[in-house]
Design a protein around this motif. Sequence first.
Motif, PDB file in Angstrom:
ATOM      1  N   GLU A 265       0.824  -1.186   0.000  1.00 23.38           N
ATOM      2  CA  GLU A 265       0.000   0.000   0.000  1.00 23.38           C
ATOM      3  C   GLU A 265       0.862   1.241   0.000  1.00 23.38           C
ATOM      4  O   GLU A 265       2.016   1.218   0.437  1.00 23.38           O
ATOM      5  CB  GLU A 265      -0.987  -0.006   1.189  1.00 23.38           C
ATOM      6  CG  GLU A 265      -0.371  -0.159   2.548  1.00 23.38           C
ATOM      7  CD  GLU A 265      -1.432  -0.392   3.635  1.00 23.38           C
ATOM      8  OE1 GLU A 265      -2.447  -1.058   3.354  1.00 23.38           O
ATOM      9  OE2 GLU A 265      -1.213   0.087   4.762  1.00 23.38           O
ATOM     10  N   VAL A 266       0.297   2.316  -0.516  1.00 24.98           N
ATOM     11  CA  VAL A 266       0.999   3.595  -0.541  1.00 24.98           C
ATOM     12  C   VAL A 266       0.166   4.543   0.296  1.00 24.98           C
ATOM     13  O   VAL A 266      -1.023   4.724   0.049  1.00 24.98           O
ATOM     14  CB  VAL A 266       1.149   4.133  -1.977  1.00 24.98           C
ATOM     15  CG1 VAL A 266       1.936   5.435  -1.969  1.00 24.98           C
ATOM     16  CG2 VAL A 266       1.825   3.095  -2.861  1.00 24.98           C
ATOM     17  N   VAL A 267       0.788   5.124   1.314  1.00 20.67           N
ATOM     18  CA  VAL A 267       0.046   5.872   2.317  1.00 20.67           C
ATOM     19  C   VAL A 267       0.557   7.301   2.442  1.00 20.67           C
ATOM     20  O   VAL A 267       1.758   7.554   2.347  1.00 20.67           O
ATOM     21  CB  VAL A 267       0.173   5.168   3.693  1.00 20.67           C
ATOM     22  CG1 VAL A 267      -0.635   5.888   4.749  1.00 20.67           C
ATOM     23  CG2 VAL A 267      -0.266   3.719   3.580  1.00 20.67           C
ATOM     24  N   SER A 268      -0.384   8.211   2.642  1.00 18.34           N
ATOM     25  CA  SER A 268      -0.029   9.605   2.903  1.00 18.34           C
ATOM     26  C   SER A 268      -0.458   9.977   4.311  1.00 18.34           C
ATOM     27  O   SER A 268      -1.521   9.586   4.767  1.00 18.34           O
ATOM     28  CB  SER A 268      -0.739  10.523   1.897  1.00 18.34           C
ATOM     29  OG  SER A 268      -0.628  11.867   2.313  1.00 18.34           O
ATOM     30  N   LYS A 269       0.366  10.747   4.986  1.00 21.91           N
ATOM     31  CA  LYS A 269       0.023  11.187   6.342  1.00 21.91           C
ATOM     32  C   LYS A 269      -0.774  12.479   6.323  1.00 21.91           C
ATOM     33  O   LYS A 269      -1.178  12.971   7.358  1.00 21.91           O
ATOM     34  CB  LYS A 269       1.309  11.475   7.136  1.00 21.91           C
ATOM     35  CG  LYS A 269       2.224  10.297   7.304  1.00 21.91           C
ATOM     36  CD  LYS A 269       3.338  10.638   8.294  1.00 21.91           C
ATOM     37  CE  LYS A 269       4.561  11.212   7.605  1.00 21.91           C
ATOM     38  NZ  LYS A 269       5.374  10.224   6.888  1.00 21.91           N
ATOM     39  N   HIS A 270      -1.006  13.010   5.130  1.00 21.80           N
ATOM     40  CA  HIS A 270      -1.506  14.384   5.052  1.00 21.80           C
ATOM     41  C   HIS A 270      -3.016  14.510   4.991  1.00 21.80           C
ATOM     42  O   HIS A 270      -3.533  15.612   4.940  1.00 21.80           O
ATOM     43  CB  HIS A 270      -0.896  15.082   3.837  1.00 21.80           C
ATOM     44  CG  HIS A 270       0.585  15.222   3.939  1.00 21.80           C
ATOM     45  ND1 HIS A 270       1.204  16.401   4.247  1.00 21.80           N
ATOM     46  CD2 HIS A 270       1.572  14.304   3.819  1.00 21.80           C
ATOM     47  CE1 HIS A 270       2.506  16.214   4.296  1.00 21.80           C
ATOM     48  NE2 HIS A 270       2.762  14.953   4.032  1.00 21.80           N
ATOM     49  N   ILE A 271      -3.739  13.399   4.957  1.00 22.29           N
ATOM     50  CA  ILE A 271      -5.185  13.519   4.756  1.00 22.29           C
ATOM     51  C   ILE A 271      -5.982  12.834   5.852  1.00 22.29           C
ATOM     52  O   ILE A 271      -7.101  12.402   5.631  1.00 22.29           O
ATOM     53  CB  ILE A 271      -5.613  12.997   3.363  1.00 22.29           C
ATOM     54  CG1 ILE A 271      -5.119  11.558   3.147  1.00 22.29           C
ATOM     55  CG2 ILE A 271      -5.095  13.899   2.274  1.00 22.29           C
ATOM     56  CD1 ILE A 271      -5.705  10.902   1.906  1.00 22.29           C
ATOM     57  N   GLY A 272      -5.418  12.734   7.047  1.00 24.18           N
ATOM     58  CA  GLY A 272      -6.167  12.150   8.153  1.00 24.18           C
ATOM     59  C   GLY A 272      -5.991  10.649   8.236  1.00 24.18           C
ATOM     60  O   GLY A 272      -5.038  10.091   7.695  1.00 24.18           O
ATOM     61  N   SER A 273      -6.950  10.006   8.880  1.00 26.72           N
ATOM     62  CA  SER A 273      -6.759   8.593   9.188  1.00 26.72           C
ATOM     63  C   SER A 273      -6.950   7.683   7.987  1.00 26.72           C
ATOM     64  O   SER A 273      -6.493   6.560   7.976  1.00 26.72           O
ATOM     65  CB  SER A 273      -7.716   8.180  10.292  1.00 26.72           C
ATOM     66  OG  SER A 273      -9.036   8.227   9.815  1.00 26.72           O
ATOM     67  N   GLN A 274      -7.683   8.169   6.985  1.00 30.77           N
ATOM     68  CA  GLN A 274      -7.909   7.340   5.789  1.00 30.77           C
ATOM     69  C   GLN A 274      -6.836   7.669   4.767  1.00 30.77           C
ATOM     70  O   GLN A 274      -7.101   8.258   3.731  1.00 30.77           O
ATOM     71  CB  GLN A 274      -9.303   7.580   5.226  1.00 30.77           C
ATOM     72  CG  GLN A 274     -10.413   7.424   6.243  1.00 30.77           C
ATOM     73  CD  GLN A 274     -10.444   6.061   6.886  1.00 30.77           C
ATOM     74  OE1 GLN A 274     -10.350   5.045   6.211  1.00 30.77           O
ATOM     75  NE2 GLN A 274     -10.557   6.014   8.213  1.00 30.77           N
ATOM     76  N   GLY A 275      -5.606   7.293   5.082  1.00 35.31           N
ATOM     77  CA  GLY A 275      -4.486   7.784   4.295  1.00 35.31           C
ATOM     78  C   GLY A 275      -4.006   6.875   3.190  1.00 35.31           C
ATOM     79  O   GLY A 275      -3.082   7.212   2.460  1.00 35.31           O
ATOM     80  N   THR A 276      -4.626   5.708   3.026  1.00 36.20           N
ATOM     81  CA  THR A 276      -4.184   4.793   1.978  1.00 36.20           C
ATOM     82  C   THR A 276      -4.659   5.295   0.621  1.00 36.20           C
ATOM     83  O   THR A 276      -5.858   5.342   0.356  1.00 36.20           O
ATOM     84  CB  THR A 276      -4.712   3.374   2.219  1.00 36.20           C
ATOM     85  OG1 THR A 276      -4.319   2.964   3.525  1.00 36.20           O
ATOM     86  CG2 THR A 276      -4.164   2.406   1.195  1.00 36.20           C
ATOM     87  N   VAL A 277      -3.726   5.692  -0.195  1.00 38.68           N
ATOM     88  CA  VAL A 277      -4.061   6.246  -1.502  1.00 38.68           C
ATOM     89  C   VAL A 277      -4.126   5.130  -2.538  1.00 38.68           C
ATOM     90  O   VAL A 277      -4.880   5.185  -3.495  1.00 38.68           O
ATOM     91  CB  VAL A 277      -3.007   7.295  -1.911  1.00 38.68           C
ATOM     92  CG1 VAL A 277      -3.231   7.759  -3.333  1.00 38.68           C
ATOM     93  CG2 VAL A 277      -3.056   8.476  -0.949  1.00 38.68           C
ATOM     94  N   CYS A 278      -3.321   4.119  -2.306  1.00 37.50           N
ATOM     95  CA  CYS A 278      -3.219   3.048  -3.289  1.00 37.50           C
ATOM     96  C   CYS A 278      -2.984   1.741  -2.551  1.00 37.50           C
ATOM     97  O   CYS A 278      -2.201   1.703  -1.602  1.00 37.50           O
ATOM     98  CB  CYS A 278      -2.059   3.352  -4.226  1.00 37.50           C
ATOM     99  SG  CYS A 278      -1.744   2.060  -5.430  1.00 37.50           S
ATOM    100  N   GLY A 279      -3.688   0.691  -2.949  1.00 43.61           N
ATOM    101  CA  GLY A 279      -3.480  -0.603  -2.313  1.00 43.61           C
ATOM    102  C   GLY A 279      -3.588  -1.712  -3.341  1.00 43.61           C
ATOM    103  O   GLY A 279      -4.397  -1.624  -4.267  1.00 43.61           O
ATOM    104  N   GLY A 280      -2.768  -2.725  -3.202  1.00 45.30           N
ATOM    105  CA  GLY A 280      -2.851  -3.791  -4.185  1.00 45.30           C
ATOM    106  C   GLY A 280      -2.003  -4.978  -3.807  1.00 45.30           C
ATOM    107  O   GLY A 280      -1.562  -5.102  -2.669  1.00 45.30           O
TER     108      GLY A 280
END
Length: 431
Positions: free
Chosen positions: A269-284
Motif C-alpha cells: 500500500e501507498v500511504v499519505s500522512k496528510h489527509i487524516g486517518s484514511q491515508g491509503t491512496v493506493c493498495g494492491g
Amino acid sequence: MKYSALKGTKDVLPQDSYRWHHMENTMKNISALYGFREVRTPVIEHTELFLRGVGDTTDIVQKETYTFTDRGGRSVTLKPEGTAGVVRAYIEGGLASEQQPTKMYYLNCPVFRYENTQKGRLREHHQFGIEVFGANSALVDAEVVSLALRVLGELGVKDLETRINSIGCPDCRPQYHQALKAYFADHIANMCGDCRGRYQRNPLRLLDCKVTQCKRIAKDAPSMLDYLCDDCKDHFEKLKQTLTSLGIVYHVDPTIVRGLDYYTKTVFEVVSKHIGSQGTVCGGGRYDGLIETCGGTSTPGVGFGMGMERLLLVMEAQDVDIKESPRYDVFVHTFGDDARAFDICYKLRKEGIRADYDPLNRSTKAQMRYAEKSGAHAVLFEGNDERKKGRVSIRMMDSGEQRDYEWNQIFDVLKKINGTDETEQGEKFHG
RNA sequence: GUGGAUAUAGCUCAGUUGGUUAGAGCGCCAGGUUGUGGCCCUGGAGGUCGUGGGUUCGAUUCCCACUAUUCACCCCA
C-alpha cells in the motif's frame, strides 16, 4: 433545497473538472508508457461474482455492498472494488487465448461501499487501477508498484510511504495460520472484542488491531515472513531486490494484510500522512488464485487500486498546483449584433479555434470581464468602425496589445495562440 | 455498525443573554458618459438561520428527533 446528493456521494462541478482531467491524462499516459490498455466493465454485476471473487468473509462483501434484487429477480451488486469485474471480463472475453501477459488499466471506475463517511471515505468513490494477468514474475509486482509511484510522482504528490509485505500462498499460509492461532490462544482472553471475532474469522487481521493492549500482544506474534515457503520467499526477495534496484524506498510491514481475500504473496500500500486517518491512496498485490476462483483456468494476477478522491485530497493538502487551461482562444464581441457574433464563432470553431460569444448581450465592459475571467487569450471585436474598414480588431488579453487584421489573416493569428495551449501539450505527453 | 463535534447567503464565517426589516468578506449582476478586461469606487440580487416536532405571548437562538457534514473507531481507496 429539495434534493441533495446521497450521503457519501459527490458532484464534480465544471470549475473543478480540470483537476480530474489532469489526473486522468496522467494515468492514461503513464499506463500507456508501461504497455497497458484500458478496460471498462459494468458498474453492476451478479452478486455471486463478488461473493466468490472478493470473498464472503470480508467486511466489504458482508456488510458494505449495495445489493438488491432487480425486476427479473436476480441478485445484483454495485461494484465494491474494481478487480472482480475485470477478472470476469478477462474470462468471458477469452483474453486468456490472446497474447500474454494481459495488461489492463481502468480509470474513474465508480466503486460503491455502504460505509459511514468521513474524510477520504465516501460511499461512491472512483478508482484508477491496473491488472496484469498471466505473469508470475516478481518483476511484474515491482513494475506494478513502480507504476503506481510513477503516477503519484508525476502528479506532484510527495511524502508518501510505500509498505510491502508477503502473505504467502495456499501452500504456506495454513501453517502460519496455525502458528498464529497457537500463539494467540494464550492471549485471546485479554484482547478486545473485535479481536476475539477475528480469531475465528481471519486470524491475519489480529496483527493490525489498533488497541494498545492488542498491539502489545501482536508485537511478539510469529511473522508470516518466517513461514513463507521457498517459492514465496524467493518471490518476496526478488521483489525487494527489484524495488531497490529501481531506487524505490519501501518498508516491509508484516502487519499489512489487506481486506480482500484474494491476495497471495505480495501485498502493498501507498500511504499519505496528510489527509487524516484514511491515508491509503493506493493498495494492491498479487492474486494468483482469483481467476480460477471465478471460473477461469489457473492464471496469476497482480494489480492495484488507487482512490482518485483521496489522491485529490493529498494534492490539495500539499497545494499541488494544477493549471486550468483557458476556456477560449478567442471571445467574440460585436457590440450588440449577437447574430453576427454567433456566425463568427461558428466559422472560427470550424477551423478548430475555441471561440465563444455572449448570448445575453451584455455591455461591452461586462463582456470584457467575462472574457478575462474565463481566461480567453484574445478578444475579437467587430463593430461599426471595423465593418466600415472591412477588418476586425484583435486584442491580446495578456499584453493588452490590440491590432486590426484582414479577415483572411485572423485564422492564422488565432491558431498560433491555440498552438501554445497547455492542454495540447498534455495530450502530447510521452512521459 | 459505534462514539464525539457541527449545521446562518453560491463559498468562508460573524451575530442574536429568546423580541420589529439577520450581517461581513469573497463570488455573481449592474453602473462609474458616447465601443474595450485586470485595480479602485458605488449600487443590486441572493437566506422560510439543515428538516420536523416541543417549550414559550414570541424560537434562527432553549429542548427532542431526523437528516447531512465532520473527526475518530471498524474497515478500506
